[in-house]
Motif scaffolding. Structure first.
Motif, PDB file in Angstrom:
ATOM      1  N   ALA B 299       0.865  -1.229  -0.010  1.00  0.00           N
ATOM      2  CA  ALA B 299       0.070  -0.103   0.118  1.00  0.00           C
ATOM      3  C   ALA B 299       1.083   1.337   0.138  1.00  0.00           C
ATOM      4  CB  ALA B 299      -0.954  -0.124   1.210  1.00  0.00           C
ATOM      5  N   ARG B 300       1.984   1.053   0.889  1.00  0.00           N
ATOM      6  CA  ARG B 300       2.812   2.331   0.904  1.00  0.00           C
ATOM      7  C   ARG B 300       3.293   2.743  -0.470  1.00  0.00           C
ATOM      8  NH1 ARG B 300       5.177   0.800   5.776  1.00  0.00           N
ATOM      9  NH2 ARG B 300       3.230   1.303   7.069  1.00  0.00           N
ATOM     10  N   GLU B 301       4.143   1.395  -1.087  1.00  0.00           N
ATOM     11  CA  GLU B 301       4.520   1.444  -2.488  1.00  0.00           C
ATOM     12  C   GLU B 301       3.629   2.057  -3.331  1.00  0.00           C
ATOM     13  OE1 GLU B 301       6.018  -2.470  -3.442  1.00  0.00           O
ATOM     14  OE2 GLU B 301       5.568  -1.803  -5.411  1.00  0.00           O
ATOM     15  N   ILE B 302       2.495   1.811  -3.318  1.00  0.00           N
ATOM     16  CA  ILE B 302       1.609   2.397  -4.232  1.00  0.00           C
ATOM     17  C   ILE B 302       1.258   3.765  -4.038  1.00  0.00           C
ATOM     18  CG2 ILE B 302      -0.913   2.426  -4.746  1.00  0.00           C
ATOM     19  CD1 ILE B 302      -0.765  -0.805  -4.441  1.00  0.00           C
ATOM     20  N   VAL B 303       1.214   4.287  -2.831  1.00  0.00           N
ATOM     21  CA  VAL B 303       1.038   5.716  -2.613  1.00  0.00           C
ATOM     22  C   VAL B 303       2.259   6.430  -3.077  1.00  0.00           C
ATOM     23  CG1 VAL B 303       0.650   7.389  -0.927  1.00  0.00           C
ATOM     24  CG2 VAL B 303      -0.360   5.400  -0.721  1.00  0.00           C
ATOM     25  N   CYS B 328      -2.540   1.195  -9.452  1.00  0.00           N
ATOM     26  CA  CYS B 328      -3.194  -0.280  -8.944  1.00  0.00           C
ATOM     27  C   CYS B 328      -3.270  -1.193 -10.292  1.00  0.00           C
ATOM     28  CB  CYS B 328      -4.424  -0.086  -8.434  1.00  0.00           C
ATOM     29  SG  CYS B 328      -3.997   0.174  -6.575  1.00  0.00           S
ATOM     30  N   LYS B 329      -3.781  -0.464 -11.350  1.00  0.00           N
ATOM     31  CA  LYS B 329      -3.854  -1.187 -12.584  1.00  0.00           C
ATOM     32  C   LYS B 329      -2.616  -1.802 -13.044  1.00  0.00           C
ATOM     33  CE  LYS B 329      -8.459  -0.069 -13.316  1.00  0.00           C
ATOM     34  NZ  LYS B 329      -9.447  -1.357 -12.704  1.00  0.00           N
ATOM     35  N   HIS B 330      -1.389  -0.876 -12.924  1.00  0.00           N
ATOM     36  CA  HIS B 330      -0.318  -1.458 -13.390  1.00  0.00           C
ATOM     37  C   HIS B 330       0.634  -2.371 -12.599  1.00  0.00           C
ATOM     38  CE1 HIS B 330      -0.900   2.083 -16.247  1.00  0.00           C
ATOM     39  NE2 HIS B 330      -0.750   1.023 -16.820  1.00  0.00           N
ATOM     40  N   THR B 331       0.121  -2.438 -11.304  1.00  0.00           N
ATOM     41  CA  THR B 331       0.745  -3.314 -10.191  1.00  0.00           C
ATOM     42  C   THR B 331       0.067  -4.747 -10.085  1.00  0.00           C
ATOM     43  OG1 THR B 331       0.749  -1.351  -8.895  1.00  0.00           O
ATOM     44  CG2 THR B 331       1.554  -3.275  -7.915  1.00  0.00           C
ATOM     45  N   LYS B 332       1.117  -5.749 -10.033  1.00  0.00           N
ATOM     46  CA  LYS B 332       0.731  -7.002  -9.926  1.00  0.00           C
ATOM     47  C   LYS B 332       0.235  -7.550  -8.612  1.00  0.00           C
ATOM     48  CE  LYS B 332       2.374  -9.651 -13.697  1.00  0.00           C
ATOM     49  NZ  LYS B 332       1.841 -10.785 -14.145  1.00  0.00           N
TER      50      LYS B 332
END
Lengths: 368, 658
Positions: B299-303, B328-332
């Motif tokens: 979650a932190r990584e995404i932010v 999020c759409k680009h994260t696995k």
């Protein structure tokens, strides 16, 4: 009671022996019965150099109720054998179609109803099987086909005791060749040679032109695939009456096949070649090369169908057609993919065939 | 489905005309913007919910049955459902339809809204359910109000409450219920016998064509196949059909789960933030708590990736949030879990397949009343069944594909059953992905050739060219997901979306391989049956021909020949299949089909799906020979190995038994 025909009695005896054998198998030996027959077809057809014709090989097939596929076949054979026996018992004659009708019936219950014979072909096969089982040709047991062979020319036949002069009506019509050869006898022949053509239309054209009188010839046709009586008549004229025989068929694989039927025999009747084949007959035409040599106009040529091409390719592979002349002709056909009927000569004029082409070919072959 | 407002264009021409043809300004008129009640919208657009002309009664049966099953399953109650469809007034096409279940019922204060107000549902959560939209039952209520003067009658008894009775109608203009009467039912007149339950009775105006009637019967039969744990009673003017309970195993109820981040959009994200508004958390806190497969680190990584500064979650604006969605759409992420799905499962589907109920209409001719149709149930028992399943992700949604095969026995012909979230699909079979799958998986995977099949089943009543359709085989496909890729709005066929087809194919191939040995044996039996029939048909010809030619006793020859044939087939069987199968061939009479019944399913090798759920069922399987397996392995490797072993053991035991 008049004495029964000895040959017929012989056939009845043989059929009964076969039946007895089968019932013994079931009742006494308790094994699945089967009849062993020579195999018919390409893989059991052998070219005989000595006889110069197709003969049957040694392979055999077992037909019996041991295999699901053969159960119907086996019972068809037996039903047909019994029908033949009955026919002879009643001293009647029948055509192969008559035999088909005589044995028609349905098999199975309400839910799985099917025909005993799928078509007349099945019953024809069964009749062939009887020939093989009894080793007697079907003409000998009074089962014949519808006559379709024709003859015209200076020859006298004795048919069932009546004398027929085949030259008499030759201006108007030809004589049908009877199929019950047991009732047929050639009385005398006054011709120089015998010419066999593929179709009756062509025969009529040639007859009308006065060819018979001009060249003292006998004209014959099998109207397509020749029946056995026609083939036997050709053989008799060639071998017993020493008549040279020439054959003209259409320039297509089918026609070539018909011409060769007279000369070398066929795979489906290879077991009967000795009675049917005339090895000395000469196939003179119509060659594929004639299409171009006689300049048949393009509108009168026909395009080869896929079936024709397959047939030609098949023929090329047959070991007995490795002769250089046939190979050359077949290759020519496969190259141009064109075929031609004898009737195409009418394009050059109605008398061209009888007046030009045929005499040319006959002269070439040294017949006239 | 938030389609609350509609725009009504009063004069359609006005828009086009206004700009280019100034002269005609007389025709200009004002567009009136109206708000329409949900109820009015759905009544006007009833096709959206499938309520059109011929299909009204079919849809009503469907909705009531689905609601009843959902209501029972959500609390793990073995369903007992009574469905009734009778004509009330033939002259005016009035039908009375009622459905009673033993589910959880509806709390009495909620009943009027739950029955009559559109878009009110207890099912707006992320889990697999039959119904979803809160439309079906309301549609029945609205149509009943619209077309008849009968109130909707409802009996409901929810836990710890006495049974209440309601007379209801819908105020279509406002989407509000009208309660005509309401009372507590006294004990002597109770409609609902058990602890809880629900009964609804409505009068509808509709026509029932023979086609629709058959579809209703099909629908109920198919439902019973995938719900063999339910008692279903269907009562119509033509008779009563009872579908018995064949297993007491029930599928585990689906659990509600958090959405998967790959499926995130602005709406779900904002909803999550609003839900956490009082907690004053950070954005990654919200992400962690509101989505599955989202670790704190992730979650932190995404932010960080979204390039957002740290502040309270509700302080971000839309432009910032959409960046989170994009990241999020680009994260696995790990594949979504499947707790919210409720597949049928091997035991239940096998129970359904081994005793298929179908509704049949019998035409009786009575002496006094002429022809008369009578409804009855026919139970088909196949000689073998098998099951296989796959879990996969289609359109970011976890999806479970289940496939079953039933072969031989009472089954007469080929049939395809399609289910989506346990709902039978009856229309549009031709365009369904299952059709494609069946035609693309070669039947030689079963170890049999097309030629062989067509030869042995020559009399099959199929017009198709496909060999599979000659076999007496029923193929079942069940797709479950929270988002089924339907092909059309009518929800009757499934599209070949994503890898769905590939998974279905592998599932079916798997099954074909599994049953190959038995199918081969079945085919051999069939072959011998056919052969025996041939003997039966042809021996009379042979015997007659012989006896006609040479004098011989027909009876003696016939019986000798029959004996020979049976002995011959017996020997052949003994060689090709198992010794002892036909040890005493004399017992088999010609024409009687020798049947080595082979019943039972084969364990799926792919069943790491619900490792925690396998302890439930110990009920002996109906088939008797089905292996009862109670293993509790936790890790997959172990599981796989043991499956292999049981499979072998299974085969051996089968060999011995047959």
């Amino acid at each position: 009671m008049p004495t029964r025909d000895k040959r017929h009695q012989e056939v009845i005896t043989r059929i009964k022996a076969i039946m007895k054998n089968i019932s013994d198998d079931v009742l006494l030996r308790q094994t699945m019965p089967a009849v062993e027959l020579p195999k018919i077809g390409y893989d059991n057809t052998i070219w005989s150099d000595q006889k110069r014709m197709l003969t049957i090989g040694n392979k055999t097939v077992q037909v019996g109720p041991h295999s699901a596929k053969k159960i119907p076949t086996f019972s068809q054979y037996l039903v047909m054998a019994n029908a033949v026996r009955r026919l002879l018992d009643e001293e009647m004659e029948s055509t192969i179609r008559g035999m088909y009708y005589a044995t028609l019936s349905t098999v199975g219950d309400e839910k799985n109803k099917q025909k005993f014979w799928n078509s007349q072909e099945d019953s024809d096969d069964a009749i062939k099987a009887i020939e093989l089982m009894t080793n007697v040709p079907r003409e000998e047991f009074s089962v014949t086909s519808k006559p379709k062979g024709m003859i015209s020319g200076p020859i006298n036949l004795l048919v069932g005791g009546d004398l027929i002069d085949c030259n008499l009506g030759s201006r108007a019509t030809s004589q049908l060749i009877p199929t019950n050869i047991r009732d047929l006898e050639i009385v005398d022949v006054k011709a120089d040679f015998v010419m066999v053509v593929e179709k009756d239309t062509v025969l009529n054209n040639i007859r009308k032109s006065g060819f018979i009188k001009k060249y003292n010839a006998i004209l014959m046709t099998g109207s397509g695939e020749p029946d056995r009586a026609t083939r036997m008549m050709v053989k008799a004229l060639n071998e017993r009456w020493k008549m040279p025989v020439v054959i003209f068929a259409d320039a297509d694989p089918w026609g070539l096949g018909i011409a060769l039927r007279y000369k070398i025999g066929s795979e489906s009747l290879s077991y009967d070649s000795d009675r049917l084949v005339t090895p000395d007959a000469k196939v003179l035409g119509m060659m594929f090369s004639d299409i171009y040599e006689y300049n048949i106009p393009e509108v009168a040529r026909l395009a080869a169908t896929d079936e024709d091409i397959n047939r030609a390719n098949d023929m090329k592979k047959k070991p007995w057609l490795q002769d250089r002349q046939w190979k050359k002709e077949l290759n020519l056909f496969l190259e141009h993919k064109e075929k031609c009927e004898l009737d195409a000569f009418f394009k050059h004029g109605f008398k061209y065939l009888a007046d030009t082409y045929l005499p040319d070919k006959l002269r070439e072959a040294g017949i006239i | 489905m938030k389609n609350k407002t509609t725009v009504e264009v009063i004069n359609k021409d006005s828009k086009n005309v206004s700009s280019s043809h100034q002269v005609n300004s007389n025709y200009k008129s004002k567009i009136r913007y109206d708000k329409k009640a949900e109820s009015e919208f759905f009544v006007d657009n009833s096709a959206l919910a499938g309520f059109t002309g011929e299909r009204i009664l079919y849809m009503a049966v469907r909705e009531l049955l689905e609601n009843a099953l959902d209501s029972c399953e959500s609390s793990h109650i073995l369903p007992v459902i009574h469905l009734q469809l009778r004509i009330l007034d033939p002259d005016n096409d009035m039908w009375i339809i009622s459905c009673k279940d033993n589910g959880v019922g509806i709390p009495s204060e909620k009943v009027p809204v739950a029955v009559c107000s559109f878009l009110t549902s207890g099912k707006y959560v992320e889990k697999q359910q039959r119904g979803l939209f809160g439309v079906g039952l309301k549609m029945i209520a609205a149509f009943s109000t619209k077309d008849t003067d009968h109130p909707l009658r409802v009996w409901s008894k929810s836990h710890d409450e006495p049974e209440s009775y309601f007379d209801l109608r819908t105020d279509i203009g406002t989407n509000k219920p009208i309660v005509l009467s309401r009372r507590i039912v006294n004990k002597t007149e109770c409609e609902i016998e058990g602890e809880s339950g629900f009964k609804v009775e409505a009068v509808l105006r509709a026509r029932l064509s023979p086609v629709t009637k058959n579809k209703i019967h099909d629908y109920i039969s198919h439902t019973s196949v995938v719900n063999p744990y339910a008692v279903l009673n269907f009562e119509s003017d033509e008779g009563v059909v009872a579908f018995e309970r064949r297993t007491s195993v029930m599928p585990n109820p689906a659990k509600e789960v958090l959405p998967h981040p790959a499926d995130m959009d602005l709406k779900t994200l904002r909803k999550a933030i609003v839900n956490h508004a009082y907690q004053k958390t950070t954005l990654h806190g919200v992400l962690c708590n509101s989505f599955q497969k989202m670790s704190a680190e992730k979650a932190r990584e995404i932010v960080v990736k979204a390039g957002l500064e740290l502040k309270l979650a509700d302080k971000y604006n839309e432009h910032e949030l959409i960046r989170v969605v994009n990241v999020c759409k680009h994260t696995k992420f790990q594949s979504p879990n499947t707790d919210h799905l409720s597949p049928i499962g091997e035991k239940i589907l096998t129970a359904g397949m081994t005793s298929e109920y179908t509704v049949v209409l019998r035409k009786d001719i009575h002496e006094d009343s002429g022809p008369h149709t009578q409804l009855s149930a026919k139970i088909l028992k196949p000689s073998l069944t098998a099951y296989s399943s796959r879990t996969c992700v289609i359109n970011n949604r976890p999806t479970i594909v289940e496939c079953g095969i039933a072969y031989g026995g009472d089954l007469g012909s080929f049939k395809l059953y399609r289910f989506a979230n346990k709902i039978p699909l009856l229309y549009d079979e031709g365009s369904d992905v299952a059709r494609e799958v069946i035609s693309e998986v070669e039947i030689n995977k079963m170890g049999i050739s097309k030629k062989e099949v067509k030869e042995q089943f020559r009399n099959a009543e199929t017009r198709s060219d496909r060999a599979i359709e000659y076999l007496p085989i029923h193929i079942f496909f069940h797709i479950c997901s929270t988002k089924i890729p339907y092909k059309t709005a009518g929800k009757e066929s499934i599209a070949a979306e994503g890898d769905l087809k590939r998974y279905m194919k592998s599932c079916l191939s798997d099954l074909y391989r599994k049953v190959s040995a038995q199918i081969r044996r079945e085919l051999k039996i069939k072959e011998n049956e056919n052969k025996l029939r041939l003997y039966k048909f042809y021996i009379p010809f042979i015997v007659n021909a012989i006896s006609d030619s040479i004098r011989i006793d027909v009876k003696k020859l016939t019986s000798a020949f029959n004996g020979l044939a049976v002995k011959y087939i017996g020997n052949e069987l003994a060689v090709t299949t198992n010794p002892g199968a036909f040890a005493n061939p004399a017992e088999i009479e010609v024409g009687l089909s020798p049947k080595g019944k082979i019943i039972g399913g084969i364990k799926s090798s792919k069943k790491a799906l619900y490792p925690d759920k396998r302890t439930v069922d110990k009920t002996p399987n109906r088939s008797g020979r089905h292996e009862t397996k109670e293993k509790h392995e936790s890790d997959f490797e172990n599981d796989k190995k043991s499956t292999q072993i049981t499979l072998d053991a299974f085969r051996k035991s089968k060999l011995r038994k047959v």
